[in-house]
Motif scaffolding. Structure first.
Motif, mmCIF file in Angstrom:
data_model
loop_
_atom_site.group_PDB
_atom_site.id
_atom_site.type_symbol
_atom_site.label_atom_id
_atom_site.label_comp_id
_atom_site.label_asym_id
_atom_site.label_seq_id
_atom_site.Cartn_x
_atom_site.Cartn_y
_atom_site.Cartn_z
ATOM 1 N N ARG A 1 -17.019 -50.444 -155.909
ATOM 2 C CA ARG A 1 -17.497 -50.619 -154.524
ATOM 3 C C ARG A 1 -18.855 -49.953 -154.336
ATOM 4 O O ARG A 1 -18.966 -48.957 -153.614
ATOM 5 N N PRO A 2 -19.888 -50.487 -154.944
ATOM 6 C CA PRO A 2 -21.186 -49.788 -154.897
ATOM 7 C C PRO A 2 -21.699 -49.561 -153.473
ATOM 8 O O PRO A 2 -22.313 -48.537 -153.205
ATOM 9 N N ASP A 3 -21.429 -50.530 -152.559
ATOM 10 C CA ASP A 3 -21.996 -50.367 -151.216
ATOM 11 C C ASP A 3 -21.304 -49.256 -150.429
ATOM 12 O O ASP A 3 -21.702 -48.933 -149.319
ATOM 13 N N ASN A 4 -20.275 -48.664 -151.022
ATOM 14 C CA ASN A 4 -19.575 -47.568 -150.353
ATOM 15 C C ASN A 4 -20.217 -46.214 -150.663
ATOM 16 O O ASN A 4 -19.761 -45.193 -150.178
ATOM 17 N N TYR A 5 -21.291 -46.224 -151.508
ATOM 18 C CA TYR A 5 -21.821 -44.934 -151.961
ATOM 19 C C TYR A 5 -23.340 -44.830 -151.850
ATOM 20 O O TYR A 5 -24.054 -45.825 -151.905
ATOM 21 N N ILE A 6 -23.789 -43.586 -151.667
ATOM 22 C CA ILE A 6 -25.203 -43.250 -151.827
ATOM 23 C C ILE A 6 -25.274 -42.088 -152.816
ATOM 24 O O ILE A 6 -24.280 -41.395 -153.048
ATOM 25 N N ALA A 7 -26.458 -41.878 -153.396
ATOM 26 C CA ALA A 7 -26.609 -40.765 -154.335
ATOM 27 C C ALA A 7 -27.878 -40.003 -154.017
ATOM 28 O O ALA A 7 -28.839 -40.568 -153.479
ATOM 29 N N GLN A 8 -27.835 -38.713 -154.289
ATOM 30 C CA GLN A 8 -28.991 -37.860 -154.037
ATOM 31 C C GLN A 8 -29.162 -36.918 -155.218
ATOM 32 O O GLN A 8 -28.192 -36.613 -155.915
ATOM 33 N N PRO A 9 -30.386 -36.430 -155.450
ATOM 34 C CA PRO A 9 -30.550 -35.435 -156.505
ATOM 35 C C PRO A 9 -29.766 -34.179 -156.149
ATOM 36 O O PRO A 9 -29.567 -33.890 -154.966
ATOM 37 N N THR A 10 -29.305 -33.454 -157.139
ATOM 38 C CA THR A 10 -28.595 -32.209 -156.857
ATOM 39 C C THR A 10 -29.635 -31.165 -156.472
ATOM 40 O O THR A 10 -30.338 -30.634 -157.314
ATOM 41 N N LEU A 11 -29.730 -30.935 -155.180
ATOM 42 C CA LEU A 11 -30.658 -29.897 -154.739
ATOM 43 C C LEU A 11 -29.978 -28.559 -154.971
ATOM 44 O O LEU A 11 -28.767 -28.439 -154.824
ATOM 45 N N SER A 12 -30.763 -27.567 -155.314
ATOM 46 C CA SER A 12 -30.133 -26.295 -155.663
ATOM 47 C C SER A 12 -29.559 -25.606 -154.419
ATOM 48 O O SER A 12 -28.694 -24.775 -154.526
ATOM 49 N N LEU A 13 -29.997 -25.952 -153.226
ATOM 50 C CA LEU A 13 -29.661 -25.262 -151.966
ATOM 51 C C LEU A 13 -30.118 -23.818 -152.061
ATOM 52 O O LEU A 13 -29.932 -23.172 -153.080
ATOM 53 N N SER A 14 -30.670 -23.317 -150.985
ATOM 54 C CA SER A 14 -31.080 -21.917 -151.003
ATOM 55 C C SER A 14 -29.844 -21.028 -150.989
ATOM 56 O O SER A 14 -28.741 -21.481 -150.681
ATOM 57 N N THR A 15 -30.048 -19.769 -151.336
ATOM 58 C CA THR A 15 -28.943 -18.812 -151.290
ATOM 59 C C THR A 15 -29.266 -17.712 -150.296
ATOM 60 O O THR A 15 -30.417 -17.508 -149.910
ATOM 61 N N CYS A 16 -28.210 -17.033 -149.896
ATOM 62 C CA CYS A 16 -28.357 -15.829 -149.080
ATOM 63 C C CYS A 16 -27.278 -14.890 -149.602
ATOM 64 O O CYS A 16 -26.177 -15.348 -149.931
ATOM 65 N N PRO A 17 -27.542 -13.602 -149.715
ATOM 66 C CA PRO A 17 -26.500 -12.714 -150.250
ATOM 67 C C PRO A 17 -25.303 -12.617 -149.310
ATOM 68 O O PRO A 17 -25.440 -12.740 -148.094
ATOM 69 N N ILE A 18 -24.117 -12.433 -149.899
ATOM 70 C CA ILE A 18 -22.921 -12.075 -149.125
ATOM 71 C C ILE A 18 -22.394 -10.757 -149.671
ATOM 72 O O ILE A 18 -22.795 -10.333 -150.759
ATOM 73 N N PHE A 19 -21.506 -10.128 -148.930
ATOM 74 C CA PHE A 19 -20.869 -8.906 -149.408
ATOM 75 C C PHE A 19 -19.716 -9.273 -150.323
ATOM 76 O O PHE A 19 -18.881 -10.109 -149.987
ATOM 77 N N THR A 20 -19.685 -8.642 -151.489
ATOM 78 C CA THR A 20 -18.537 -8.771 -152.383
ATOM 79 C C THR A 20 -18.058 -7.359 -152.701
ATOM 80 O O THR A 20 -18.702 -6.384 -152.298
ATOM 81 N N ALA A 21 -16.942 -7.266 -153.415
ATOM 82 C CA ALA A 21 -16.393 -5.941 -153.722
ATOM 83 C C ALA A 21 -17.415 -5.104 -154.490
ATOM 84 O O ALA A 21 -17.440 -3.879 -154.385
ATOM 85 N N ALA A 22 -18.294 -5.745 -155.266
ATOM 86 C CA ALA A 22 -19.222 -5.003 -156.125
ATOM 87 C C ALA A 22 -20.611 -4.866 -155.506
ATOM 88 O O ALA A 22 -21.548 -4.480 -156.184
ATOM 89 N N GLY A 23 -20.758 -5.195 -154.234
ATOM 90 C CA GLY A 23 -22.089 -5.148 -153.636
ATOM 91 C C GLY A 23 -22.471 -6.521 -153.157
ATOM 92 O O GLY A 23 -21.612 -7.393 -153.008
ATOM 93 N N ILE A 24 -23.774 -6.746 -152.924
ATOM 94 C CA ILE A 24 -24.149 -8.058 -152.413
ATOM 95 C C ILE A 24 -24.481 -8.995 -153.571
ATOM 96 O O ILE A 24 -24.959 -8.566 -154.622
#
Lengths: 478, 309
Positions: free
Chosen positions: A400-423
């Motif tokens: 079903r090709p018309d059911n899909y679109i495709a995009q390059p895998t963008l890396s997406l920016s990151t932001c630190p989160i808190f984890t047990a070992a730090g950010i």
């Protein structure tokens, strides 16, 4: 220094530069954080979790047993956007939403964009979300999507892109507000030193927008929810309470003599505006799905007569569909005679044999999505998938090709989160909310969603994504 | 107010009141089952089953009356619709549905109750302590009521919450009194008698009140008067009906004329009732009549306000 995992190479991090120093707009926060022991942040994390649980800020997960409730993970390291950057973004979002509303008005009236050959007719009329019943229905201010959410991401150079538009029933705004309240409760001192633009007035802006969407003055506004087992029920109840309006279910409403009424302890009461949080298909069993127990029989005919307003309008889904998405920049040029301020992610439409061919040859590098999909279901993230998963998806794509679109895998920016070992860095996106009434209004920022698993690019809460408070900093802090 | 919202508030408080009443009843049964009168121990165990009308369901699963089975049946048994677990679950589900209509302190109170109950359920009754569990249930009920009194606006939400409480409480007091007075047999020794009456009074939280009002030894006539007609006694039938009579006319709008009339008629019977007359009619007959009337009122409330068509 606070223990810290550096951002991955080739990835844009909102807080840290590759050499480990912090970006200027994070300087004050970073200084504050470095005076905090790791244990204190862990304690605050547990406190936040307890509070969220007690307040019941939860969401239901489909496919798990009825009524299962989970917390959306909350991370207390804010995502900060400098005010200057925000105002450029805001301008781009307003432009985009304005054009989308003009597009909706056009296709349900004169269909200029199709007649002038700027958009293939089958993309509109063959779309499952196109509602022929909306043809020539006139709406107040010609607004179809009173409430929209525009999902934004950044690539490895920090450039912003629109990932998708949400013009049906975008959710998440309650988390934006509750996250801010939680941050102010946990870290009041941060708000005295950082000029963070407020977001708490969103519900009053929303109510004004809904009232402006009615043909009558002093309209009676209600919020229509599918009920307490819906994944976003918390948000429905929260918004109704914050706006001081009734939270109704389909069974609470009925149609009589060309108007909509709700059943109350003092008898029937007229309803003028319905902020609905259920899909078109379920609104009215007489007009759409007959098996719907969530809707109100006869609602659509009252709506078409102009005796009740529905927000968002019926039939907006045709404009936020992934198959229409590639045409949005051109819509902006067509309706506004302006160049788009915000860019789309490059998109291959698998319905075109040439583009399908390209997609099939590059599957391991691409993200492939269903055109009508939402919530992170039914998609392929090429680089994160096994050869077997890719092979399986290839067959679905070919079928079903018309059911899909495709995009390059963008890396997406990151932001630190808190984890047990730090950010440690995690990928994020941003969903600002846009209110369209007599004019377009926004609160600064929006909802930042976080993929809580290391390396993951899927931020949807249904897939274990979390959220962060989003700060628009009025001026660079020092 | 939306009829559905009113119904959810009403059932929220009915189920919370039911959980509290169950805890009171079971606490007494548990304490008396520890006292070595073989006759009473059995009666005390069967009383809650008879009062709640669930003897058959209990025997189907458990066969014989065993103290720990009865306790489990009424506390954490998820298959018993009348268990405290299920009452609190339904109360909390209703609260969840109307969380926009109750204050955040009320919601957080009942939501915390539910979260803690689940933890207790997995820990088991014995590790918590039987009496401390019942105390906890009563305290959580008090806490919710206190939060409601202290924080919610005096509007229809408050009124429907209160109406649910008093309908459930009146039904409960009438049932307890009815079952307990049947167990009254002349053959009992005075010691056994004492514990029976003691149990009845304590299960409706009226032991101290009795001592204060009646200085003489405990008699059934006095107990009946206290629990049926006394205005000072917050769990007496009269008090419950009086509150219903006060609340109904203050609901906004002109609906509910039938419910208002039924409540007023019932109240007049109690306001001008007299214990000698009740004893002549027979307490059993009087209570059966009362239960019929209070349930009729509950039905009318449902039709007039909660399920408007």
């Amino acid at each position: 220094m606070f223990p810290c995992t550096p951002p991955g190479t080739g990835i844009y991090d909102e807080m840290l530069l590759q050499d480990g120093s912090v970006r200027e707009h994070y300087a004050a926060y970073w200084k504050w954080l470095n005076q905090r022991p790791l244990e204190e942040m862990e304690r605050k994390r547990r406190e936040a979790e307890l509070l969220f649980h007690r307040v019941g800020i939860t969401f239901a997960v489909y496919g798990e047993s009825r009524g299962t409730e989970r917390l959306i993970p909350f991370d207390s390291l804010p995502r900060i956007i400098p005010a200057q950057e925000w105002s450029a973004l805001e301008e781009g979002i307003r432009q985009r939403v304005l054009a989308l509303n003009m597009f909706l008005h056009d296709i349900y009236h004169d269909q200029r964009i199709i007649r002038e050959g700027r958009l293939p007719a089958e993309q509109v009329f063959g779309n499952a979300h196109y509602q022929p019943c909306m043809q020539d229905v006139n709406l107040p201010n010609d607004i179809y999507a009173q409430i929209s959410g525009v999902d934004l991401i950044r690539d490895d150079s920090g450039n912003w892109f629109v990932l998708e538009d949400n013009l049906r029933t975008p959710s998440g705004v309650s988390y934006m507000i509750e996250n801010r309240r939680m941050m102010m409760r946990l870290f009041p001192e941060l708000f005295s030193t950082n000029p963070v633009a407020p977001v708490d007035h969103y519900p009053s802006l929303l109510l004004e927008t809904l009232q402006q969407g009615s043909f009558v003055s002093h309209p009676n506004v209600v919020l229509l929810t599918p009920g307490r087992y819906n994944s976003a029920y918390f948000e429905h109840a929260f918004l109704a309470q914050q706006m001081g309006i009734e939270l109704v279910e389909g069974a609470d409403l009925f149609v009589k003599d060309g108007h909509v009424f709700m059943r109350t302890t003092a008898g029937p009461q007229r309803v003028d505006v319905i902020y609905r949080r259920i899909d078109d298909d379920y609104l009215d069993p007489l007009a759409f799905r007959q098996d719907s127990a969530l809707g109100v029989p006869g609602l659509l005919s009252v709506y078409r007569e102009g005796n009740v307003a529905i927000a968002n309008a019926v039939g907006t889904g045709v404009a936020d569909d992934k198959s229409i998405y590639p045409y949005v920049p051109d819509m902006i040029r067509f309706y506004l005679d302006e160049e788009p301020i915000l860019h789309n992610v490059p998109t291959w439409q698998c319905r075109n044999p040439k583009e399908l061919d390209h997609v099939l040859h590059h599957l391991p590098d691409l993200v492939v999505k269903e055109v009508h999909g939402a919530g992170g279901y039914g998609m392929l993230v090429g680089p994160a998938s096994t050869a077997e998963q890719i092979a399986q998806f290839r067959e679905r794509l070919k079928a079903r090709p018309d059911n899909y679109i495709a995009q390059p895998t963008l890396s997406l920016s990151t932001c630190p989160i808190f984890t047990a070992a730090g950010i440690a860095p995690r990928h994020i996106d941003l969903r600002p909310f846009v209110l369209s009434g007599r004019d377009i209004r926004m609160v600064p920022g929006g909802l930042t969603r976080v993929a809580m698993q290391q390396g993951s690019l899927v931020v949807n809460s249904s897939q274990g994504g979390g959220t962060k408070d989003t700060w628009v900093l009025e001026e660079p802090s020092c | 107010m939306l009829s559905r919202t009113a119904a959810e508030l009403y059932w929220l408080s009915r189920y919370l009141e039911r959980a509290e009443n169950t805890a009171r009843m079971l606490d007494v049964a548990w304490n008396l089952s520890l006292i070595p009168f073989s006759v009473t121990a059995r009666d005390e165990l069967s009383a809650p089953l008879i009062i709640s009308g669930s003897m058959e369901r209990y025997l189907e699963t458990h066969g014989t009356l065993q103290v720990h089975n009865v306790l489990h049946f009424f506390t954490f048994d998820q298959d018993n619709p009348g268990s405290i677990y299920n009452s609190l679950r339904i109360a909390r589900e209703n609260a969840h549905a109307v969380r926009g209509k109750i204050t955040s302190e009320m919601w957080e109170g009942i939501n915390t109750t539910w979260i803690e109950l689940q933890e207790m359920s997995s820990a088991g009754l014995l590790s918590i302590g039987v009496s401390s569990f019942f105390d906890w249930v009563k305290q959580r009920s008090h806490l919710f009521r206190g939060a409601a009194y202290g924080t919610i606006m005096r509007n229809d939400a408050f009124r429907f919450l209160r109406i649910g409480t008093f309908i459930e409480r009146a039904d409960n007091t009438a049932r307890i009194l009815g079952v307990r007075q049947q167990a009254d047999t002349a053959s009992d020794s005075s010691a056994v008698q004492f514990y029976r009456w003691n149990a009845l009074l304590r299960s409706v939280g009226a032991f101290e009140a009795y001592r204060e009002i009646y200085s003489d030894s405990i008699s059934f006539d006095n107990i009946a008067e206290l629990l049926i007609l006394r205005a000072e006694m917050p769990r007496s039938l009269r008090s419950c009906v009086e509150m219903l009579c006060e609340l109904l006319p203050t609901i906004e709008g002109n609906a509910g004329i039938n419910a208002k009339r039924q409540a007023a008629v019932l109240f007049a019977r109690m306001r001008y009732g007299d214990i000698d007359h009740i004893m002549n009619v027979g307490v059993q007959e009087y209570l059966e009549d009362f239960l019929r009337r209070i349930n009729e009122l509950a039905d009318t409330l449902r039709q007039d306000y909660l399920e408007v068509l």
